[in-house]
Design an enzyme around this catalytic site. Structure first.
Site, PDB file in Angstrom:
ATOM      1  N   GLY A  69      -4.444  -3.910  -4.158  1.00 46.60           N
ATOM      2  CA  GLY A  69      -5.458  -2.932  -4.523  1.00 46.60           C
ATOM      3  C   GLY A  69      -4.762  -1.625  -4.799  1.00 46.60           C
ATOM      4  N   HIS A  70      -4.669  -1.262  -6.058  1.00 48.65           N
ATOM      5  CA  HIS A  70      -3.982  -0.030  -6.413  1.00 48.65           C
ATOM      6  C   HIS A  70      -5.009   1.033  -6.761  1.00 48.65           C
ATOM      7  CE1 HIS A  70      -0.160  -2.440  -7.615  1.00 48.65           C
ATOM      8  NE2 HIS A  70      -0.367  -2.402  -6.325  1.00 48.65           N
ATOM      9  N   THR A  71      -5.013   2.098  -5.984  1.00 43.93           N
ATOM     10  CA  THR A  71      -5.964   3.168  -6.256  1.00 43.93           C
ATOM     11  C   THR A  71      -5.328   4.158  -7.221  1.00 43.93           C
ATOM     12  OG1 THR A  71      -6.795   2.881  -4.032  1.00 43.93           O
ATOM     13  CG2 THR A  71      -7.434   4.912  -5.153  1.00 43.93           C
TER      14      THR A  71
ATOM     15  N   GLY B 250      -0.280  14.076  -2.968  1.00 41.69           N
ATOM     16  CA  GLY B 250      -1.723  13.896  -3.125  1.00 41.69           C
ATOM     17  C   GLY B 250      -1.954  12.764  -4.095  1.00 41.69           C
TER      18      GLY B 250
ATOM     19  N   GLN C 275       1.982  -5.809  -3.237  1.00 46.61           N
ATOM     20  CA  GLN C 275       2.353  -5.955  -1.821  1.00 46.61           C
ATOM     21  C   GLN C 275       3.689  -5.236  -1.554  1.00 46.61           C
ATOM     22  OE1 GLN C 275       1.173  -9.185  -3.377  1.00 46.61           O
ATOM     23  NE2 GLN C 275      -0.749  -8.234  -2.837  1.00 46.61           N
TER      24      GLN C 275
ATOM     25  N   ASN D 229      -5.334  -9.703  -4.073  1.00 47.66           N
ATOM     26  CA  ASN D 229      -5.094  -9.182  -2.725  1.00 47.66           C
ATOM     27  C   ASN D 229      -4.538  -7.762  -2.822  1.00 47.66           C
ATOM     28  OD1 ASN D 229      -2.757 -10.212  -3.888  1.00 47.66           O
ATOM     29  ND2 ASN D 229      -1.927 -11.060  -2.005  1.00 47.66           N
TER      30      ASN D 229
ATOM     31  N   THR E 107      -6.157 -11.555   3.184  1.00 43.15           N
ATOM     32  CA  THR E 107      -7.249 -10.844   2.524  1.00 43.15           C
ATOM     33  C   THR E 107      -8.405 -11.794   2.201  1.00 43.15           C
ATOM     34  OG1 THR E 107      -6.179 -11.210   0.394  1.00 43.15           O
ATOM     35  CG2 THR E 107      -5.720  -9.112   1.493  1.00 43.15           C
TER      36      THR E 107
ATOM     37  N   ASP F 288       0.811  -1.227   0.000  1.00 42.05           N
ATOM     38  CA  ASP F 288       0.000   0.000   0.000  1.00 42.05           C
ATOM     39  C   ASP F 288       0.840   1.272   0.000  1.00 42.05           C
ATOM     40  OD1 ASP F 288      -2.271  -1.696   0.307  1.00 42.05           O
ATOM     41  OD2 ASP F 288      -1.834  -1.800   2.450  1.00 42.05           O
TER      42      ASP F 288
ATOM     43  N   THR G 293      -8.552  -3.226  -0.731  1.00 39.70           N
ATOM     44  CA  THR G 293      -9.162  -4.503  -1.072  1.00 39.70           C
ATOM     45  C   THR G 293     -10.190  -4.931  -0.025  1.00 39.70           C
ATOM     46  OG1 THR G 293      -7.185  -5.187  -2.248  1.00 39.70           O
ATOM     47  CG2 THR G 293      -8.642  -6.944  -1.552  1.00 39.70           C
ATOM     48  N   THR G 294      -9.857  -4.736   1.256  1.00 38.29           N
ATOM     49  CA  THR G 294     -10.729  -5.278   2.309  1.00 38.29           C
ATOM     50  C   THR G 294     -11.429  -4.189   3.120  1.00 38.29           C
ATOM     51  OG1 THR G 294      -8.875  -5.279   3.833  1.00 38.29           O
ATOM     52  CG2 THR G 294      -9.253  -7.319   2.613  1.00 38.29           C
TER      53      THR G 294
ATOM     54  N   LYS H 179       2.259   2.273  -5.129  1.00 37.80           N
ATOM     55  CA  LYS H 179       2.939   1.828  -6.360  1.00 37.80           C
ATOM     56  C   LYS H 179       2.104   2.124  -7.603  1.00 37.80           C
ATOM     57  CE  LYS H 179       3.077  -2.259  -4.528  1.00 37.80           C
ATOM     58  NZ  LYS H 179       2.735  -1.965  -3.132  1.00 37.80           N
TER      59      LYS H 179
HETATM   60  P1  IMP Z   1      -2.728 -12.739   1.615  1.00 36.00           P
HETATM   61  O1  IMP Z   1      -1.754 -12.190   0.629  1.00 36.00           O
HETATM   62  O2  IMP Z   1      -4.159 -12.406   1.315  1.00 36.00           O
HETATM   63  O3  IMP Z   1      -2.518 -14.204   1.866  1.00 36.00           O
HETATM   64  O4  IMP Z   1      -2.446 -12.039   3.032  1.00 36.00           O
HETATM   65  C1  IMP Z   1      -1.234 -12.217   3.738  1.00 36.00           C
HETATM   66  C2  IMP Z   1      -0.801 -10.920   4.410  1.00 36.00           C
HETATM   67  O5  IMP Z   1      -0.421  -9.982   3.410  1.00 36.00           O
HETATM   68  C3  IMP Z   1      -1.902 -10.245   5.230  1.00 36.00           C
HETATM   69  O6  IMP Z   1      -1.313  -9.594   6.331  1.00 36.00           O
HETATM   70  C4  IMP Z   1      -2.462  -9.207   4.276  1.00 36.00           C
HETATM   71  O7  IMP Z   1      -3.085  -8.135   4.939  1.00 36.00           O
HETATM   72  C5  IMP Z   1      -1.186  -8.778   3.572  1.00 36.00           C
HETATM   73  N1  IMP Z   1      -1.432  -8.237   2.236  1.00 36.00           N
HETATM   74  C6  IMP Z   1      -1.746  -8.928   1.129  1.00 36.00           C
HETATM   75  N2  IMP Z   1      -1.898  -8.086   0.091  1.00 36.00           N
HETATM   76  C7  IMP Z   1      -1.656  -6.858   0.536  1.00 36.00           C
HETATM   77  C8  IMP Z   1      -1.610  -5.570  -0.087  1.00 36.00           C
HETATM   78  O8  IMP Z   1      -1.824  -5.393  -1.290  1.00 36.00           O
HETATM   79  N3  IMP Z   1      -1.315  -4.529   0.729  1.00 36.00           N
HETATM   80  C9  IMP Z   1      -1.036  -4.690   2.048  1.00 36.00           C
HETATM   81  N4  IMP Z   1      -1.062  -5.869   2.656  1.00 36.00           N
HETATM   82  C10 IMP Z   1      -1.354  -6.946   1.917  1.00 36.00           C
END
Ligand code: IMP
Length: 427
Positions: A40-42, A414, A223, A38, A128, A13, A299-300, A16
């Site tokens: 999420g790029h805004t 920003g 990530q 998993n 996620t 986050d 994402t979540t 990128k």
């Molecule tokens: P998973 O990738 O969904 O298996 O999650 C494993 C860990 O990576 C968890 O702590 C998630 O919150 C974190 N994670 C996965 N994708 C992201 C991302 O895009 N940004 C931040 N944390 C992430």
């Protein structure tokens, strides 16, 4: 031109997508190389505001070929919805290609991700729940189904039947859940396959041609380094490598082709999910950062844990990635802060540590040692020329460059494209 990898330097986050969207102006190709939805790029640009989970952030530039690499796991309904949404906003998607080697997220991966998390109880990883871990586990266990498999329905059905026999045994006998129907999953995924067919191909020739033509190729990481399965805070990590090295594996090019490695960092640090985070602020300062920077998962929707910039972790991130330059995002979040802290070392009992420990039991005991710098009044979100930044903001950047031994070439103030400021020329 050049092959450039854009890597998250922290726990994901970092912004990128924003950096890629900015750099993509001159890019011939943008390729995602790891992770799945998993991420999420805004991205906010003249087409609107988008949360991209799988499609590379270069999609908004019509001349930029966009690739979802073999290193990504693809959830077809998420990808199709994203493509539809882009098309509805007038974005051309004819320059998007999905690797036939990319593995698929299947319905049992999502079910098992949730069931495994529940079984961990208080020790849940905070995933996620998108099926990422189970899909990458199956890839390595040689039990995966790849995007290209959807194009040959007979072979797909055979493979699905034998895999589902095993997965249903786990769902029923380990978790006491109902089995999934082969027919239903088959029909559903054939439908996705028909829709994805125009996008799916062997991406190798496309990438190699772009390299031969001397194009500017951006490899877009997902990530962040501290979530790497080897170098992150294991087991609180993701399941594919977000590192620069993952860039060559995730699209199938030699590491020798990579010319620049851009580390993207926030001016502070955030984390979603569980696991140690030495500079986490559980007080009103953390809350202020979260509120000002809207630190909720793309994402979540989960609130992100916020803390001061951790230069120990960042230096480690530099060591395992070999950054050639940095981009710093969210600098405007500190507008009006009387002072800003940087963690320069950890205190571990009576010892001072200046390296990032590999053992989370050690990291959990580390106390941050801070250096305090003066803040600025701001606001800086309207500034477009680095020379106009308040001297305290320039001092903060200079100190980070010194601590990380790497130039910060881009700074964002920003979320809009024009709020990305060039400190000095990039590639
Ligand atoms: P998973 O990738 O969904 O298996 O999650 C494993 C860990 O990576 C968890 O702590 C998630 O919150 C974190 N994670 C996965 N994708 C992201 C991302 O895009 N940004 C931040 N944390 C992430």
């Amino acid at each position: 031109m050049a092959v450039v990898v854009i890597v998250g330097g922290q726990w994901g986050d970092e912004g990128k997508g924003k950096v890629v969207d900015f750099l993509a102006e001159k890019a011939d190709m943008v390729a995602r190389f790891s992770g799945g939805d998993n991420a999420g790029h805004t991205v906010i640009n003249p087409y609107g505001e988008f949360r991209l989970h799988l499609v590379p952030a270069g999609i908004f530039r019509a001349h930029t070929t966009c690739i979802v690499g073999n290193g990504v796991v693809v959830n077809p309904p998420v990808l199709l919805e994203e493509i539809n949404n882009l098309q509805e906003h007038g974005v051309d998607t004819s320059h998007l290609f999905i690797s036939d080697r990319a593995h698929l997220i299947m319905p049992y991966h999502i079910l098992l991700d949730g069931l495994e998390e529940e079984r961990r109880g208080g020790k849940a990883l905070g995933t996620t729940r998108r099926g990422i871990g189970p899909a990458f586990s199956d890839k390595i266990a040689r039990m995966g189904i790849r995007t290209g498999d959807l194009l040959n329905k007979d072979a797909f059905r055979n493979r699905l039947s034998s895999i589902l026999e095993f997965k249903n045994a786990v769902l029923c006998k380990v978790y006491g859940k109902s089995p999934l129907s082969v027919d239903e999953v088959f029909e559903q995924y054939c439908h996705y396959g028909d829709k994805l067919r125009p996008f799916v191909r062997d991406i190798g020739p496309i990438i190699r041609e772009a390299i031969r033509n001397n194009g500017l190729i951006l490899l877009e990481g997902a990530q962040g380094t501290l979530l790497d399965p080897d170098f992150g805070t294991y087991p609180y990590v993701t399941s594919s490598s977000p590192l620069a090295g993952g860039g060559s594996l995730g699209v199938g090019i030699s590491p020798r082709e990579i010319n620049h490695i851009v580390g993207v960092f926030k001016a502070y640090i955030t984390r979603v999910g569980s696991g140690p985070m030495p500079t986490e602020l559980k007080d009103e300062v953390g809350e202020l950062i979260r509120r000002k920077a809207n630190e909720y998962g793309a994402t979540t929707g989960r609130p992100r844990r916020c803390g001061w910039f951790d230069a120990v972790a960042a230096r480690f991130s530099g060591e395992v990635n070999g950054f050639t330059e940095l981009a710093l995002t969210h600098l405007d979040t500190f507008d009006g802060f009387p002072s800003i802290k940087i963690c320069t070392a950890y205190r571990l009992d009576n010892e001072i540590l200046d390296s990032f420990p590999g053992d989370i039991a050690v990291l959990e005991k580390c106390q941050p040692i801070y250096e305090e710098l003066s803040g600025w009044q701001g606001p800086i979100d309207g500034i477009r020329d680095f020379a106009q930044f308040p001297s305290e903001a320039r001092r903060y950047l200079a100190r980070l460059e010194e601590l990380l031994c790497c130039p910060i070439n881009l700074v964002s103030v920003g979320s809009r494209r024009e709020q990305m400021i060039k400190v000095r020329p990039t590639f």
